[in-house]
Motif scaffolding. Structure first.
Motif, PDB file in Angstrom:
ATOM      1  N   ASP A   1       3.914  14.727 -23.598  1.00 61.16           N
ATOM      2  CA  ASP A   1       3.845  13.261 -23.604  1.00 61.16           C
ATOM      3  C   ASP A   1       3.729  12.718 -22.181  1.00 61.16           C
ATOM      4  O   ASP A   1       2.987  11.758 -21.936  1.00 61.16           O
ATOM      5  N   LEU A   2       4.451  13.325 -21.245  1.00 61.65           N
ATOM      6  CA  LEU A   2       4.385  12.899 -19.848  1.00 61.65           C
ATOM      7  C   LEU A   2       2.984  13.119 -19.283  1.00 61.65           C
ATOM      8  O   LEU A   2       2.417  12.233 -18.623  1.00 61.65           O
TER       9      LEU A   2
ATOM     10  N   ARG B   1       9.952  24.583 -10.723  1.00 61.21           N
ATOM     11  CA  ARG B   1       9.824  23.131 -10.829  1.00 61.21           C
ATOM     12  C   ARG B   1       9.151  22.775 -12.150  1.00 61.21           C
ATOM     13  O   ARG B   1       8.124  23.334 -12.506  1.00 61.21           O
ATOM     14  N   GLU B   2       9.732  21.824 -12.840  1.00 60.38           N
ATOM     15  CA  GLU B   2       9.152  21.349 -14.096  1.00 60.38           C
ATOM     16  C   GLU B   2       8.233  20.163 -13.813  1.00 60.38           C
ATOM     17  O   GLU B   2       8.460  19.397 -12.877  1.00 60.38           O
ATOM     18  N   LEU B   3       7.189  20.040 -14.597  1.00 64.16           N
ATOM     19  CA  LEU B   3       6.289  18.896 -14.466  1.00 64.16           C
ATOM     20  C   LEU B   3       7.101  17.610 -14.494  1.00 64.16           C
ATOM     21  O   LEU B   3       7.966  17.431 -15.350  1.00 64.16           O
ATOM     22  N   ASP B   4       6.820  16.706 -13.542  1.00 64.77           N
ATOM     23  CA  ASP B   4       7.631  15.492 -13.450  1.00 64.77           C
ATOM     24  C   ASP B   4       6.784  14.308 -13.008  1.00 64.77           C
ATOM     25  O   ASP B   4       5.631  14.452 -12.575  1.00 64.77           O
ATOM     26  N   GLU B   5       7.371  13.127 -13.107  1.00 66.85           N
ATOM     27  CA  GLU B   5       6.669  11.903 -12.725  1.00 66.85           C
ATOM     28  C   GLU B   5       6.328  11.894 -11.246  1.00 66.85           C
ATOM     29  O   GLU B   5       5.280  11.373 -10.842  1.00 66.85           O
ATOM     30  N   GLU B   6       7.200  12.449 -10.416  1.00 62.59           N
ATOM     31  CA  GLU B   6       6.962  12.430  -8.977  1.00 62.59           C
ATOM     32  C   GLU B   6       5.646  13.124  -8.633  1.00 62.59           C
ATOM     33  O   GLU B   6       4.840  12.601  -7.862  1.00 62.59           O
TER      34      GLU B   6
END
Length: 202
Positions: free
Chosen positions: A9-10, A177-182
């Motif tokens: 979803d992100l 590291r997980e996929l993130d907004e940053e």
């Protein structure tokens, strides 16, 4: 407990065409520019954009052709992440061998036209695992605790979304590291992998 599709979803929130086709490769120990070079990108085509704006900023001789690959490359802790929205160069065996040579690792996932979801994993220049994405957890078993791929494939849409999210979770554990907004909201370097010939005038 997070939604089982939260990472999908992100990703979709920043690139709404993700269902139609997408590819990504995580590369260990290479810089952004070296990753792009080993992928065969035109280093002179570089522009800084986010994934959401990857279609913007091309003008003149930097305009991609229909057969050109478009990649977004950025740092990912001790790894580098390259996302591709046009074609799937980052998942090809010769590219993965080149990306992982000299003791490195490269893991890629990709799909097209809503199907063909696959994982490719190369270590030290050799492809060690190539399979449908639902088998993703096999080569990453050390990072798969508590994870499972969905099995209810009669439900339209959500099993594929969950499968991709599960794959992204396992890769996040592997790479630290997980996929993130940053990462998604930070401008990274967009390059073209050119396949169209530039006409030269005398």
């Amino acid at each position: 407990m997070p939604n089982p599709t939260h990472l999908y979803d992100l990703l979709e929130s920043r690139w709404e065409n993700v269902t139609d086709g997408f590819a990504a490769v995580w590369v260990e120990g290479l810089t952004v520019e070296e990753t792009a070079r080993r992928l065969g990108a035109d280093l002179g085509s570089a522009i800084a954009v986010t994934l959401a704006n990857i279609g913007l900023g091309f003008e003149g001789d930097k305009m991609p052709g229909d057969k050109d690959g478009i990649i977004l490359v950025g740092p990912w802790n001790a790894w580098t992440l390259a996302m591709q929205i046009q074609w799937m160069d980052v998942t090809e065996k010769p590219r993965l061998s080149e990306l992982s040579r000299d003791g490195g690792r490269a893991i890629a996932i990709g799909w097209h036209g809503g199907g063909g979801h696959r994982v490719e994993y190369a270590i030290d220049g050799r492809l060690t695992f190539s399979a449908p994405l639902e088998e993703m957890l096999e080569p990453l078993h050390e990072h798969a605790e508590g994870l499972r791929m969905p099995t209810d494939w009669d439900v339209v849409g959500s099993p594929i979304d969950e499968m991709i999210a599960t794959a992204l979770t396992a890769i996040g554990r592997l790479t630290g590291r997980e996929l993130d907004e940053e990462w998604l909201d930070t401008p990274h370097v967009c390059y073209l992998i050119r396949r169209t010939r530039i006409r030269r005038t005398r």
